[in-house]
Design a protein around this motif. Sequence first.
Motif, short mmCIF file in Angstrom:
data_model
loop_
_atom_site.label_atom_id
_atom_site.label_comp_id
_atom_site.label_asym_id
_atom_site.label_seq_id
_atom_site.Cartn_x
_atom_site.Cartn_y
_atom_site.Cartn_z
N GLU A 60 -0.38 -13.46 -8.06
CA GLU A 60 -1.66 -13.51 -8.92
C GLU A 60 -2.63 -12.68 -8.21
N GLU A 61 -2.89 -12.64 -7.10
CA GLU A 61 -3.73 -11.62 -6.36
C GLU A 61 -3.18 -9.91 -6.56
N LEU A 62 -1.95 -9.84 -6.90
CA LEU A 62 -1.65 -8.48 -7.11
C LEU A 62 -1.56 -8.13 -8.64
N GLY A 63 -1.88 -9.15 -9.77
CA GLY A 63 -2.14 -9.11 -11.11
C GLY A 63 -0.62 -8.98 -11.66
N LEU A 64 0.67 -9.59 -11.22
CA LEU A 64 1.74 -9.78 -11.56
C LEU A 64 1.90 -10.88 -12.54
N ILE B 184 0.89 -1.42 -0.01
CA ILE B 184 0.13 -0.09 0.12
C ILE B 184 1.07 1.13 -0.19
N ARG C 219 2.14 2.16 -3.39
CA ARG C 219 1.08 2.50 -4.33
C ARG C 219 0.85 4.01 -3.89
#
Lengths: 384, 384, 384, 384
Positions: D51-55, D24, D27
């Motif tokens: 994956e949760e972070l969209g990497l 956080i 960001r």
Amino acid sequence: MKKKIRIAMIGGGPGSFIGNIHRIAMRLDNDYDLIAGAFSSSLEKSKTTGEELGLDPSRIYPDYTTLIKKELQLPAEDRIEAVSIVTPNHLHFAPAKLALENGIHVVLDKPATLSLSEALELQKVLENSTAKFCLTHTYTGYPMVKEARYQVLSGNLGKIKKVVVSYPQGWLSKAASPDNKQAAWRTDPTKSGIAGAMGDIGTHAFNLLEYVSGLKVTAISAQVNTIVPHRLLDDDGGAFLQLENGGVGVLLASQVATGEENNLSISVYGEYAGLKWEQSDNESLIIKNLEAPDVILRRGEGYLSSYAKHNSRTPSGHPEGYLEAFANIYHNFALSLHAFENGEEPQKEWLDFPGIEEAVRGMAFIETIIQNGKSYDKWTNFPL
Amino acid sequence: MKKKIRIAMIGGGPGSFIGNIHRIAMRLDNDYDLIAGAFSSSLEKSKTTGEELGLDPSRIYPDYTTLIKKELQLPAEDRIEAVSIVTPNHLHFAPAKLALENGIHVVLDKPATLSLSEALELQKVLENSTAKFCLTHTYTGYPMVKEARYQVLSGNLGKIKKVVVSYPQGWLSKAASPDNKQAAWRTDPTKSGIAGAMGDIGTHAFNLLEYVSGLKVTAISAQVNTIVPHRLLDDDGGAFLQLENGGVGVLLASQVATGEENNLSISVYGEYAGLKWEQSDNESLIIKNLEAPDVILRRGEGYLSSYAKHNSRTPSGHPEGYLEAFANIYHNFALSLHAFENGEEPQKEWLDFPGIEEAVRGMAFIETIIQNGKSYDKWTNFPL
Amino acid sequence: MKKKIRIAMIGGGPGSFIGNIHRIAMRLDNDYDLIAGAFSSSLEKSKTTGEELGLDPSRIYPDYTTLIKKELQLPAEDRIEAVSIVTPNHLHFAPAKLALENGIHVVLDKPATLSLSEALELQKVLENSTAKFCLTHTYTGYPMVKEARYQVLSGNLGKIKKVVVSYPQGWLSKAASPDNKQAAWRTDPTKSGIAGAMGDIGTHAFNLLEYVSGLKVTAISAQVNTIVPHRLLDDDGGAFLQLENGGVGVLLASQVATGEENNLSISVYGEYAGLKWEQSDNESLIIKNLEAPDVILRRGEGYLSSYAKHNSRTPSGHPEGYLEAFANIYHNFALSLHAFENGEEPQKEWLDFPGIEEAVRGMAFIETIIQNGKSYDKWTNFPL
Amino acid sequence: MKKKIRIAMIGGGPGSFIGNIHRIAMRLDNDYDLIAGAFSSSLEKSKTTGEELGLDPSRIYPDYTTLIKKELQLPAEDRIEAVSIVTPNHLHFAPAKLALENGIHVVLDKPATLSLSEALELQKVLENSTAKFCLTHTYTGYPMVKEARYQVLSGNLGKIKKVVVSYPQGWLSKAASPDNKQAAWRTDPTKSGIAGAMGDIGTHAFNLLEYVSGLKVTAISAQVNTIVPHRLLDDDGGAFLQLENGGVGVLLASQVATGEENNLSISVYGEYAGLKWEQSDNESLIIKNLEAPDVILRRGEGYLSSYAKHNSRTPSGHPEGYLEAFANIYHNFALSLHAFENGEEPQKEWLDFPGIEEAVRGMAFIETIIQNGKSYDKWTNFPL
């Protein structure tokens, strides 16, 4: 018909701060008649104070020995029954001893004496006297401090693991002007004894810690400082503590905490919950639960213990404070004296005022913290 | 030698809350000797209270007329000089009038009377009397409230644009049990008058607003509610206000604000700065500057005005509260009475207690807010 | 793999306060990709902001119509799915309508539109759109505000009798300099609409009151003021309220409360208990019980409702605040959009963001309070 | 166009508290692109987090050595420029060293390493690296902590006489369940090192004290306790301190202070004034003047120093907190990195983040307090 206790004051002349506080505390609950005094080492000044108070001039005395001697010559129903001693520390022991030896009750300002040995001697005198003794550790007179003790002793916090008491003041942050009578004697070893801040406010913090936790301190590791150059006594310090139940403690006291008023506070941490009280919000007691929400207990409310309720005059939200806490000590002493006089057992709430044990332990605290503060050894066992 | 003012109390018998408050307030600064009383409509109960207070039984009277008549027959140096009237509202006017007509000073609990016309009549009686009059609007006795007024009148906030005063209590949140003597008369129109909460605490809020702002209210737009079913008087309400200088105000008062203690507060907003005082932190006054940091003024400090200093007994950090605020009113009245008796002009700080003007305006407030609360018109002009 | 929502911003160019707040709120929980914008009516300025944000220059548009038109020409997987509209009030309706008509989700800053009729029209457009709508009433995004609503709706306070909401700010205490972009449009009727403070912050207070109490306002009696000379819109005011359940309310809002920061607070009083939340201590919710002690609920604790927990990121004692509250609105909107897209029913905690009903009621509030403020009649019924 | 710093994270997989906080913080101000990670010792878990972070799945690595090796093989414009290391303490040194040796900037969670010698070695590695180093002592990221330091260093308090820092938490008051991942490694010497509470939060307190006072600690007298039975590391303790300028200090830290949240506070007392900051009211800094009224400085106001202003995003009254303080560290590190890259001297406000000196002194603190805590000697000199 209500009988008021006839009382004299020793000390408390012109310029005294604590003398007037004691007099207000006496008056608040209508328990005492202040009828005599030796307010100052100057008879002139003593008379000035006596006049301001509307006392009979014949009951103003040049010194405490004359006061006690002359009063004893008066008819029993006229003479004083008690004295309130509000002199600097070096003038506590002798008048207290003389009064007790003559069956006159004593209300004594703290710290009790100049040394632990004096306090122990006073304890012996008291044991052989018909008179009673009360020490004015103001802060344990607060209703929510009494509630804090009740919460701890009731087991609501579980076993006590840690206690932190802190007492920062800032009023001695600079070298005091010689005109400041309050500062002058407190920083003079011939009047204050071996301790400065540790005696003046450290003893209050120590008393609060032992009172609220219900635990005795068993060892002390101290840092005692003189921050203001050329000052002859300590003005700052603190100690790590060991408690009789295996718990630990921290005590901090300073009179050079620049900008602080009189911000005494205590936190007690038990197995199940903690609590916090601070004088700057003296009507609240916060219970800090481990998993449930915090709870705010408030003076004047119906859910409080009998100790908090008995020591309260107004409904919640009508703030009481320092003078009322002080008055609670006088009031409870008066209630107990009346009970004793009537051959009755005082209620437990009435007996809840500081006495000779607190006097002795306070002096032991002073001697221990000052000794350890000068030592390279980490710990000193508490002598009692 | 200090001369105490000989005073009697009318009302304040067993079960009275405010009676004991007045007695503590009298004692605190050693200005009064309470020597007579008609404490209750029951002579029996009156005697009980008299005995508890240690009064001479011959000075306990069955009613206020007897009290005044008999006392006037005593030698001038023995008889009462003042009365303190602490009965429910409907028993304010008659004893106050009789006392003033007979040259006896009056301390009167608020609201002054049952109606504005009574208050106006009392004002006339006072104008023709040698005696003096004091109304116990407690909250303007707080030192930091006096400091707030001083800050405003000194111009430190600039022109006042807006004032918000709020007084939430929760103690009447439920229909009161008939045993609750305090609640019973306050919700009974025959004893309280046309207003409930608006009279009991709305008048305090109104008095605080006019005192601190130094501005008179000129018009009122009100919402007055009776929240608890079957209650005969209002228990909640508020008003938007117009002020004499073109500024605006808000006044809120409730006795059904569940869980609130006695949380009187005031905010004043001027051109350059605002200020806030609240009873729950009565020793602080916050000055909110438009561009500079906020400042916290604290009771007991040397930088305060003479008004705050004069009305203070202990150093900062030694909390004073409600009883001390109440005592300030009695003390200032006593100082003023002594000065008048000696033919001297009282100091301006001594004259700073509520009097007949506050009595009259308080009654006008009650009548105006109740009238407008029932009206479909938005505004009602203040009648004075 | 997490899919972020592709979003554009309309407004929020150089000098915008709220634009940057929206952008932080979008980023905080990693739910959005800000990929396009029409940040300013000046394309130059718009490009500056786009560059600072690292946007592709081809996605910076001269105005919102171009933005929406051009984006719709992009492949479905590239084009924006949502717009965030952060312009002054007069530029809310048209872009929101155009976006919704084209199936683009809308996040809209408050107050929703320039007039109630615009809001009602937007409501109809939304009903016929596949897109969703979110209004950023920041304050209902606070976890402890959600907890407050939960406590009320769960019946823990009993029937609600009274609600008081207060929102004092001081930043418009003086006539604003023309350089102050924030102040300029807010005090300009052509950009702000018929209301100043009532629209800018009164709507927040109104929304908070209805959200926490779960009750609709049914009538308003207002005082609306313009305190600063020559200002064209109101800068201060308040209203007494009637609530749909027979309870009453008070709403106060001011932007000339000198020295106040942004001190939104709400008190709700029920049969059994009251509660208080204030932004200046946004992580606490105080439950004020009628007879039991007050309780402090704290953000981040395990005993809270699912609403408070879901809207929280850090353990208690690690303060969250305004930006996190703002982010909660964006996050819940994103979670709901994903659910809708997947044909799932969003969790009730996700749907807890302000929408078109709040938009319409907010505009009705503005029109009603301004109308009643000018009227000599005491009450105006709420139009919905 | 804004260039974001490409960063990878080491640690911070499923169940990590601090990993999400760091993300956080990265960001919030749009300075970083998190594009790679070795989030867990389990590749499976690492992929879940990625994956949760969209990497991009190709940038999820099984361990930090692979991460650094593989990333270095990527084109310069694609590969990571920095790593954020948020593993338990025993996994700090090796990845930090490897990264720095390969010219990759390091953001490292505290305490820096397992031992002072590791920290000193890291310091040498850094001296020979082109990369930069940042240690996330969160609390010095608060704007009003920076203001406190500014006030002290500007001389506004005069010479500093005493500093008191206190950090009570209650979350380890009971023996932690093995499921509690946060508690498990913090009370395990193989992962935490020789210290428990003294390392986890004592170092924060120590860092805060030296940062705000601008003074180095020169000697320590400690009490270090293990309160919860069978726990292998300390969970409570404190120390008296000597400061390089002759002043004194007190440091208290506990994780068994039942019911406390995260209540870090600091008081600094100088010749002319004191100051107080506490995390529970993180947006205020109170200046306590010796004779003038106390002053409250507030985040977001125009009168603050450039340090406080630079580290602030919202106007006063729109609360910021812990996440924003954390983000300030990342933001300042990013601003400095950009400046260095451009061959410019960073502004002094940008360079105000904790670095290798704080890392080394923190480890020296841990070793000194633990050593003295076990000693019978009162004082141990600080080794640096």
